[in-house]
Design a protein around this motif. Sequence first.
Motif, PDB file in Angstrom:
ATOM      1  N   ILE A  14      -0.617  -3.560  -8.311  1.00 33.55           N
ATOM      2  CA  ILE A  14      -1.206  -4.974  -8.445  1.00 33.55           C
ATOM      3  C   ILE A  14      -1.925  -5.388  -9.491  1.00 33.55           C
ATOM      4  N   LEU A  15      -2.419  -4.409 -10.289  1.00 35.73           N
ATOM      5  CA  LEU A  15      -3.160  -4.561 -11.515  1.00 35.73           C
ATOM      6  C   LEU A  15      -2.486  -4.743 -12.571  1.00 35.73           C
ATOM      7  N   GLY A  16      -1.256  -3.883 -12.584  1.00 38.04           N
ATOM      8  CA  GLY A  16      -0.188  -4.225 -13.710  1.00 38.04           C
ATOM      9  C   GLY A  16       0.385  -5.698 -13.833  1.00 38.04           C
ATOM     10  N   ILE A  34       5.671  -1.415 -17.633  1.00 34.34           N
ATOM     11  CA  ILE A  34       6.542  -0.272 -17.589  1.00 34.34           C
ATOM     12  C   ILE A  34       5.923   0.525 -16.259  1.00 34.34           C
ATOM     13  N   GLU A  35       6.919   0.800 -15.337  1.00 31.86           N
ATOM     14  CA  GLU A  35       6.597   1.279 -13.982  1.00 31.86           C
ATOM     15  C   GLU A  35       7.602   2.439 -13.720  1.00 31.86           C
ATOM     16  N   ARG A  36       7.021   3.549 -13.462  1.00 34.84           N
ATOM     17  CA  ARG A  36       7.840   5.045 -13.223  1.00 34.84           C
ATOM     18  C   ARG A  36       8.603   4.717 -12.217  1.00 34.84           C
ATOM     19  N   GLY A  42       2.645   3.043  -5.941  1.00 36.01           N
ATOM     20  CA  GLY A  42       1.471   3.722  -5.915  1.00 36.01           C
ATOM     21  C   GLY A  42       0.335   3.472  -4.972  1.00 36.01           C
ATOM     22  N   SER A  43      -0.856   3.460  -5.279  1.00 34.52           N
ATOM     23  CA  SER A  43      -1.808   3.102  -4.237  1.00 34.52           C
ATOM     24  C   SER A  43      -1.769   1.667  -3.685  1.00 34.52           C
ATOM     25  N   THR A  44      -1.190   0.667  -4.324  1.00 33.82           N
ATOM     26  CA  THR A  44      -1.302  -0.480  -3.956  1.00 33.82           C
ATOM     27  C   THR A  44      -0.359  -0.690  -2.818  1.00 33.82           C
ATOM     28  N   GLY A  45       0.846  -0.134  -2.815  1.00 38.18           N
ATOM     29  CA  GLY A  45       1.683  -0.275  -1.425  1.00 38.18           C
ATOM     30  C   GLY A  45       1.139   0.559  -0.322  1.00 38.18           C
ATOM     31  N   CYS A  47      -2.042   0.484   0.509  1.00 32.18           N
ATOM     32  CA  CYS A  47      -3.528   0.395   1.077  1.00 32.18           C
ATOM     33  C   CYS A  47      -3.700  -0.475   1.935  1.00 32.18           C
ATOM     34  N   GLY A  48      -4.879  -0.581   2.526  1.00 34.09           N
ATOM     35  CA  GLY A  48      -5.233  -1.381   3.912  1.00 34.09           C
ATOM     36  C   GLY A  48      -5.139  -2.900   3.847  1.00 34.09           C
ATOM     37  N   GLY A  49      -5.151  -3.572   2.506  1.00 35.98           N
ATOM     38  CA  GLY A  49      -4.873  -4.857   2.416  1.00 35.98           C
ATOM     39  C   GLY A  49      -5.955  -5.698   2.645  1.00 35.98           C
ATOM     40  N   GLY A  50      -7.491  -5.152   2.552  1.00 38.69           N
ATOM     41  CA  GLY A  50      -8.483  -5.757   2.803  1.00 38.69           C
ATOM     42  C   GLY A  50      -9.277  -6.683   1.676  1.00 38.69           C
ATOM     43  N   PHE A  51      -9.824  -7.503   1.866  1.00 43.85           N
ATOM     44  CA  PHE A  51     -10.630  -8.202   0.426  1.00 43.85           C
ATOM     45  C   PHE A  51     -11.906  -8.717   1.200  1.00 43.85           C
ATOM     46  N   THR A 173       9.353   6.283 -17.014  1.00 47.27           N
ATOM     47  CA  THR A 173       8.203   7.013 -17.081  1.00 47.27           C
ATOM     48  C   THR A 173       7.612   7.031 -18.555  1.00 47.27           C
ATOM     49  N   VAL A 174       6.289   6.532 -18.601  1.00 53.43           N
ATOM     50  CA  VAL A 174       5.652   6.814 -19.831  1.00 53.43           C
ATOM     51  C   VAL A 174       5.347   8.133 -20.468  1.00 53.43           C
ATOM     52  N   THR A 175       5.791   8.963 -21.273  1.00 46.47           N
ATOM     53  CA  THR A 175       5.442  10.485 -21.417  1.00 46.47           C
ATOM     54  C   THR A 175       4.660  10.785 -22.743  1.00 46.47           C
ATOM     55  N   TYR A 306      -7.342   7.117  -3.579  1.00 49.81           N
ATOM     56  CA  TYR A 306      -8.445   6.234  -4.183  1.00 49.81           C
ATOM     57  C   TYR A 306      -8.749   6.971  -5.865  1.00 49.81           C
ATOM     58  N   GLU A 307      -8.798   5.816  -6.618  1.00 50.44           N
ATOM     59  CA  GLU A 307      -8.721   6.200  -8.015  1.00 50.44           C
ATOM     60  C   GLU A 307     -10.357   6.078  -8.517  1.00 50.44           C
ATOM     61  N   MET A 308     -11.249   7.185  -8.088  1.00 45.82           N
ATOM     62  CA  MET A 308     -12.568   7.184  -8.099  1.00 45.82           C
ATOM     63  C   MET A 308     -13.066   7.267  -9.642  1.00 45.82           C
ATOM     64  N   HIS A 334     -10.970  -0.347  -4.121  1.00 45.63           N
ATOM     65  CA  HIS A 334     -10.948  -1.819  -3.940  1.00 45.63           C
ATOM     66  C   HIS A 334     -10.224  -2.421  -4.995  1.00 45.63           C
ATOM     67  N   GLY A 335      -9.098  -1.921  -5.462  1.00 38.40           N
ATOM     68  CA  GLY A 335      -8.295  -2.609  -6.443  1.00 38.40           C
ATOM     69  C   GLY A 335      -7.583  -3.715  -6.084  1.00 38.40           C
ATOM     70  N   LEU A 336      -7.110  -3.785  -5.084  1.00 38.04           N
ATOM     71  CA  LEU A 336      -6.166  -4.886  -4.506  1.00 38.04           C
ATOM     72  C   LEU A 336      -7.281  -6.417  -4.454  1.00 38.04           C
ATOM     73  N   MET A 337      -8.189  -6.164  -4.210  1.00 40.12           N
ATOM     74  CA  MET A 337      -9.126  -7.186  -3.874  1.00 40.12           C
ATOM     75  C   MET A 337      -9.848  -7.738  -5.170  1.00 40.12           C
ATOM     76  N   LEU A 338     -10.059  -6.748  -6.006  1.00 39.96           N
ATOM     77  CA  LEU A 338     -10.474  -7.450  -7.331  1.00 39.96           C
ATOM     78  C   LEU A 338      -9.259  -7.804  -8.636  1.00 39.96           C
TER      79      LEU A 338
HETATM   80  C1  LIG Z   1      -5.342   4.230   2.062  1.00 40.82           C
HETATM   81  C2  LIG Z   1      -6.019   3.325   1.133  1.00 40.82           C
HETATM   82  C3  LIG Z   1      -6.389   1.945   1.491  1.00 40.82           C
HETATM   83  C4  LIG Z   1      -6.996   1.164   0.506  1.00 40.82           C
HETATM   84  N1  LIG Z   1      -7.535   0.065   1.105  1.00 40.82           N
HETATM   85  C5  LIG Z   1      -7.753  -1.021   0.103  1.00 40.82           C
HETATM   86  C6  LIG Z   1      -8.268  -2.393   0.657  1.00 40.82           C
HETATM   87  O1  LIG Z   1      -8.136  -2.492   1.985  1.00 40.82           O
HETATM   88  N2  LIG Z   1      -8.439  -3.156  -0.099  1.00 40.82           N
HETATM   89  C7  LIG Z   1      -8.310  -2.855  -1.451  1.00 40.82           C
HETATM   90  O2  LIG Z   1      -8.610  -3.742  -2.321  1.00 40.82           O
HETATM   91  N3  LIG Z   1      -8.039  -1.915  -2.111  1.00 40.82           N
HETATM   92  C8  LIG Z   1      -7.539  -0.700  -1.062  1.00 40.82           C
HETATM   93  N4  LIG Z   1      -7.449   0.418  -1.762  1.00 40.82           N
HETATM   94  C9  LIG Z   1      -7.297   0.674  -3.111  1.00 40.82           C
HETATM   95  C10 LIG Z   1      -6.043   0.019  -3.765  1.00 40.82           C
HETATM   96  O3  LIG Z   1      -5.074   0.454  -3.055  1.00 40.82           O
HETATM   97  C11 LIG Z   1      -6.253   0.209  -5.202  1.00 40.82           C
HETATM   98  O4  LIG Z   1      -7.446   0.197  -5.860  1.00 40.82           O
HETATM   99  C12 LIG Z   1      -5.106  -0.519  -6.106  1.00 40.82           C
HETATM  100  O5  LIG Z   1      -4.050  -0.661  -5.152  1.00 40.82           O
HETATM  101  C13 LIG Z   1      -5.112  -0.207  -7.396  1.00 40.82           C
HETATM  102  O6  LIG Z   1      -4.126  -0.846  -7.970  1.00 40.82           O
HETATM  103  P1  LIG Z   1      -3.670  -0.234  -9.206  1.00 40.82           P
HETATM  104  O7  LIG Z   1      -2.254  -1.388  -9.891  1.00 40.82           O
HETATM  105  O8  LIG Z   1      -4.433  -0.086 -10.180  1.00 40.82           O
HETATM  106  O9  LIG Z   1      -2.864   1.278  -9.078  1.00 40.82           O
HETATM  107  P2  LIG Z   1      -1.647   1.465  -8.457  1.00 40.82           P
HETATM  108  O10 LIG Z   1      -1.067   0.735  -7.417  1.00 40.82           O
HETATM  109  O11 LIG Z   1      -1.449   3.028  -8.093  1.00 40.82           O
HETATM  110  O12 LIG Z   1      -0.527   1.337  -9.616  1.00 40.82           O
HETATM  111  C14 LIG Z   1      -0.270   2.296 -10.737  1.00 40.82           C
HETATM  112  C15 LIG Z   1       0.939   2.370 -10.996  1.00 40.82           C
HETATM  113  O13 LIG Z   1       1.207   3.028 -12.412  1.00 40.82           O
HETATM  114  C16 LIG Z   1       2.289   3.904 -12.522  1.00 40.82           C
HETATM  115  N5  LIG Z   1       2.399   5.045 -13.212  1.00 40.82           N
HETATM  116  C17 LIG Z   1       1.268   5.923 -13.330  1.00 40.82           C
HETATM  117  N6  LIG Z   1       1.795   6.757 -14.217  1.00 40.82           N
HETATM  118  C18 LIG Z   1       2.720   6.185 -15.023  1.00 40.82           C
HETATM  119  C19 LIG Z   1       3.486   6.450 -16.223  1.00 40.82           C
HETATM  120  N7  LIG Z   1       3.236   7.678 -16.759  1.00 40.82           N
HETATM  121  N8  LIG Z   1       4.571   5.659 -16.619  1.00 40.82           N
HETATM  122  C20 LIG Z   1       4.798   4.764 -15.928  1.00 40.82           C
HETATM  123  N9  LIG Z   1       4.150   4.247 -14.733  1.00 40.82           N
HETATM  124  C21 LIG Z   1       3.158   5.205 -14.355  1.00 40.82           C
HETATM  125  C22 LIG Z   1       2.454   4.197 -10.871  1.00 40.82           C
HETATM  126  O14 LIG Z   1       3.821   4.682 -10.548  1.00 40.82           O
HETATM  127  C23 LIG Z   1       1.697   3.159 -10.030  1.00 40.82           C
HETATM  128  O15 LIG Z   1       2.665   2.431  -9.467  1.00 40.82           O
HETATM  129  C24 LIG Z   1      -6.977   1.247  -0.660  1.00 40.82           C
HETATM  130  C25 LIG Z   1      -6.067   2.526  -1.230  1.00 40.82           C
HETATM  131  C26 LIG Z   1      -5.839   3.452  -0.367  1.00 40.82           C
HETATM  132  C27 LIG Z   1      -5.049   4.765  -0.670  1.00 40.82           C
END
Ligand SMILES: Cc1cc2nc3c(=O)[nH]c(=O)nc-3n(C[C@H](O)[C@H](O)[C@H](O)COP(=O)(O)OP(=O)(O)OC[C@H]3O[C@@H](n4cnc5c(N)ncnc54)[C@H](O)[C@@H]3O)c2cc1C
Length: 380
Positions: A14-16, A34-36, A42-45, A47-51, A173-175, A306-308, A334-338
Amino acid sequence: MKTRFDAIIIGGGILGVSTAYELAKAGLKDVCVIERHYLASGSTGRCGGGFRQQWSTEANTRLAMASVKRLEGIEEELGYQTEFFQGGYLILAHSDEDVEQFNKNVAMQQRLGLGVKTVTPDEAREIVPFLDQTKIKMATWCPTDGHISPFLLTQAYANAARRLGVEIHLWTTVTGLMKKSNTFFVMTDKGPYECQKLFNCAGSFARSIGEMLNVEIPVDPYRHEILVTEPVERLWNPMVISFGVGLYSRQEKNGGVVMGMGDPNEPVGTYVGSSMHFMYEMSRRFTTLFPKLSGLRIVRQWAGLYEMTADAQPILGPVDEVENFYQANGFSGHGLMLAPAVSQLLAELVTTGKTSMPIDDLHVRRFRGARTFHREKSVV
Ligand SMILES: Cc1cc2nc3c(=O)[nH]c(=O)nc-3n(C[C@H](O)[C@H](O)[C@H](O)COP(=O)(O)OP(=O)(O)OC[C@H]3O[C@@H](n4cnc5c(N)ncnc54)[C@H](O)[C@@H]3O)c2cc1C
């Protein structure tokens, strides 16, 4: 295939995709994600979907309020249905400590203009029938919180970004990364790319992307498990959270009840397998609060990361070590909602040099040296 861009975004979560859309909308047309794997893999698909806008720190509350404002018009702006639903969030207080903290949170949130209030146990049960109200001391209630489909929101941003000319390169994949004068060289398994601005939206893998440029990005992955039950008649509309019991739960549009929990014993790591322990423990916690729903049958369980960060707040903006290397990671569950607010702020920063809301407190330098920071307390 084109491999030279003004900006490259690593990560198709979602952030990308939201950052790509906002950059293109702000005038930076030559952008590539660029998505591998595939979008939202990743986490986005997972997650719980809450905001929600109910947080303990001002930074998260402000960002979440800006995000919800943005989400309220997102379907119209992006031209895509997302299952956006403002069913509210009910947050349960079980102890005197909870009550004290929640009263502080609500006072701060109201000061920032959020429509939030405390409710009695009986009022909480009216909002969420089936709740055993004898298990709580009070609750906080914000009716403009809600939930949304992470897949549909990601797709909505990706489609809109593509319409503005953004390229999305999947299964790449970014290497490795290198910077020479003003150009980033992005090595991938499909060949080299070049860009002037680079965005680390790699979620739980943000640390390893930073390491490729010798920049420490202190984000650690922890597995979080989640499940969904069979569809049943409508039980309630809000997301219910308990930090004390350690769970969150909401009902999907089709009637399935989604629930997840945090496990303080989970080690750092990227393993996302499912466990029997989770299924039993989740069921135990859920039926503690909703004893009458013990007959619900589980149909599927999965896990994500969770990416803490150390203060459970995101890392946002540039880094001191490498110019034009931007971060939007470390969302700590909580990345989806932010994302809707954060991506817009990042695009403002990159295209105008300033932001409409302060984000300096979220710079990665807060973790360098002995600086102190405010830890977000409202995390399940
Ligand atoms: C069980 C669970 C429940 C959650 N519930 C909520 C919720 O209710 N509400 C909420 O707001 N958040 C929730 N979250 C958190 C939320 O899912 C994340 O904070 C958010 O999805 C982060 O998005 P992102 O785009 O940063 O990361 P991601 O969705 O992880 O995307 C990062 C992407 O980078 C790609 N990547 C990594 N390394 C490379 C590389 N070397 N080359 C190319 N691509 C690469 C990965 O494949 C991935 O697709 C939950 C998470 C979990 C696990």
